[in-house]
Design a protein around this motif. Structure first.
Motif, PDB file in Angstrom:
ATOM      1  N   UNK A   1       0.836  -1.207   0.000  1.00 40.79           N
ATOM      2  CA  UNK A   1       0.000   0.000   0.000  1.00 40.79           C
ATOM      3  C   UNK A   1       0.868   1.253   0.000  1.00 40.79           C
ATOM      4  N   UNK A   2       1.939   1.223   0.825  1.00 38.58           N
ATOM      5  CA  UNK A   2       2.819   2.392   0.865  1.00 38.58           C
ATOM      6  C   UNK A   2       3.499   2.632  -0.473  1.00 38.58           C
ATOM      7  N   UNK A   3       3.873   1.543  -1.147  1.00 38.73           N
ATOM      8  CA  UNK A   3       4.523   1.701  -2.454  1.00 38.73           C
ATOM      9  C   UNK A   3       3.537   2.207  -3.502  1.00 38.73           C
ATOM     10  N   UNK A   4       2.324   1.633  -3.511  1.00 38.30           N
ATOM     11  CA  UNK A   4       1.344   2.021  -4.519  1.00 38.30           C
ATOM     12  C   UNK A   4       0.835   3.438  -4.317  1.00 38.30           C
ATOM     13  N   UNK A   5       0.480   3.764  -3.072  1.00 43.86           N
ATOM     14  CA  UNK A   5      -0.070   5.098  -2.800  1.00 43.86           C
ATOM     15  C   UNK A   5       1.014   6.142  -2.589  1.00 43.86           C
ATOM     16  N   UNK A   6       2.219   5.712  -2.204  1.00 47.98           N
ATOM     17  CA  UNK A   6       3.266   6.681  -1.913  1.00 47.98           C
ATOM     18  C   UNK A   6       3.874   7.303  -3.142  1.00 47.98           C
ATOM     19  N   UNK A   7       3.975   6.542  -4.227  1.00 50.89           N
ATOM     20  CA  UNK A   7       4.608   7.086  -5.427  1.00 50.89           C
ATOM     21  C   UNK A   7       3.866   8.291  -6.002  1.00 50.89           C
TER      22      UNK A   7
ATOM     23  N   UNK B   1       2.609  -1.260 -13.157  1.00 51.98           N
ATOM     24  CA  UNK B   1       1.293  -0.841 -13.628  1.00 51.98           C
ATOM     25  C   UNK B   1       1.129  -1.075 -15.125  1.00 51.98           C
ATOM     26  N   UNK B   2       2.189  -0.889 -15.897  1.00 53.38           N
ATOM     27  CA  UNK B   2       2.115  -1.158 -17.340  1.00 53.38           C
ATOM     28  C   UNK B   2       1.901  -2.638 -17.616  1.00 53.38           C
ATOM     29  N   UNK B   3       2.563  -3.494 -16.810  1.00 57.25           N
ATOM     30  CA  UNK B   3       2.415  -4.940 -17.010  1.00 57.25           C
ATOM     31  C   UNK B   3       0.981  -5.365 -16.733  1.00 57.25           C
TER      32      UNK B   3
ATOM     33  N   UNK C   1       0.501 -19.419  -3.280  1.00 54.85           N
ATOM     34  CA  UNK C   1       1.733 -18.820  -2.779  1.00 54.85           C
ATOM     35  C   UNK C   1       2.199 -17.626  -3.560  1.00 54.85           C
ATOM     36  N   UNK C   2       1.437 -17.242  -4.618  1.00 55.16           N
ATOM     37  CA  UNK C   2       1.814 -16.071  -5.402  1.00 55.16           C
ATOM     38  C   UNK C   2       0.750 -15.019  -5.272  1.00 55.16           C
ATOM     39  N   UNK C   3       1.151 -13.755  -5.540  1.00 57.57           N
ATOM     40  CA  UNK C   3       0.209 -12.646  -5.521  1.00 57.57           C
ATOM     41  C   UNK C   3       0.193 -11.995  -6.882  1.00 57.57           C
ATOM     42  N   UNK C   4      -0.914 -11.305  -7.205  1.00 60.74           N
ATOM     43  CA  UNK C   4      -1.047 -10.673  -8.515  1.00 60.74           C
ATOM     44  C   UNK C   4      -0.113  -9.505  -8.672  1.00 60.74           C
TER      45      UNK C   4
END
Length: 258
Positions: A9-15, A230-232, A255-258
């Motif tokens: 969340x910090x990475x997505x919203x922080x940028x 985000x492009x991927x 065991x994986x996330x999107x």
């Protein structure tokens, strides 16, 4: 291992938050430098937008074009040049504001006056440079087939074979129209707008929906360089699943996330 949710969340919203904060903090310095060079309001407000948009466009072009593609080196140099201009504008503005530098200098006015036309010229150069999707290598012309000499020989006429009707246990051959109706048609290959889609499409053959890290690795192996998350997800994977909606319903791997 996947990063914890608060880190994502910090990475997505922080940028975007950091991007907006830095743009707002940089605008006064770039505005004052434009005023020092002789621009009056409202024209002086165009300097922050010119430098910020120029830096963003050049950075995106440099990051999205694969290694060796036309325009990548020019975009990289332009991104570095835009960063230098933005840094210089902040330094000069703060030195003048704090009294450590006199803004009424010919070299400063001359350099600042050259920024808008230089930015415009480089952006037009990037726009005119073809993207990797339009760079087509012409296929080599097929080599002419060697001439083959054929010697005609007189052959006796073939014997006439009487037509024997099929036996009851043998089914007669179906007409060509009915044979085509029984055999399923071969689907035509999908023409993607973004050629990078072909690099991640085989990942779906495992029976699950690929995650970002797998798609990024496949793009790097295909020679497209490092592509943003985000492009991927929002462009490349979205186009693949737009052509084949059933792929979006595949379960994610354990065991994986999107």
């Amino acid at each position: 291992m996947a990063a914890p949710w608060y880190a994502r969340v910090a990475t997505t919203a922080g940028r975007p938050a950091v991007l907006g904060a830095t743009l707002i903090m940089s605008m006064p310095g770039e505005y004052h430098v434009a005023r020092f060079a002789g621009w009056t309001d409202p024209w002086a407000y165009g300097m922050p937008f010119s430098l910020s948009a120029y830096a963003g466009i050049a950075a995106v072009v440099a990051a999205t074009r694969p290694k060796g593609a036309r325009g990548r080196f020019s975009a990289t140099v332009g991104a570095a040049f835009a960063i230098v201009l933005a840094l210089a504008a902040q330094v000069v503005a703060h030195l003048v504001t704090t009294g450590h530098m006199d803004h009424d200098q010919a070299w400063l006015i001359a350099v600042t006056s050259m920024v808008p036309p230089a930015v415009l010229a480089h952006l037009l150069h990037l726009a005119a440079t073809p993207t990797p999707a339009t760079e087509r290598v012409p296929a080599p012309a097929p080599a002419p087939a060697p001439a083959v000499s054929v010697e005609r020989t007189e052959q006796p006429p073939a014997p006439v074979v009487p037509v024997v009707p099929p036996k009851p246990e043998q089914a007669p051959a179906l007409p060509a129209e009915e044979q085509q109706a029984i055999e399923p048609p071969v689907p035509a290959p999908i023409a993607y707008r973004d050629p990078r889609c072909a690099a991640i499409r085989p990942l779906y053959d495992g029976g699950y929906r690929p995650v970002t890290s797998e798609m990024r690795a496949a793009l790097v192996d295909a020679g497209y360089g490092r592509v943003g998350d985000s492009t991927i997800r929002e462009k490349i994977r979205a186009e693949v699943e737009q052509h084949e909606p059933h792929l979006k319903q595949l379960p994610p791997a354990i065991g994986r996330t999107a």
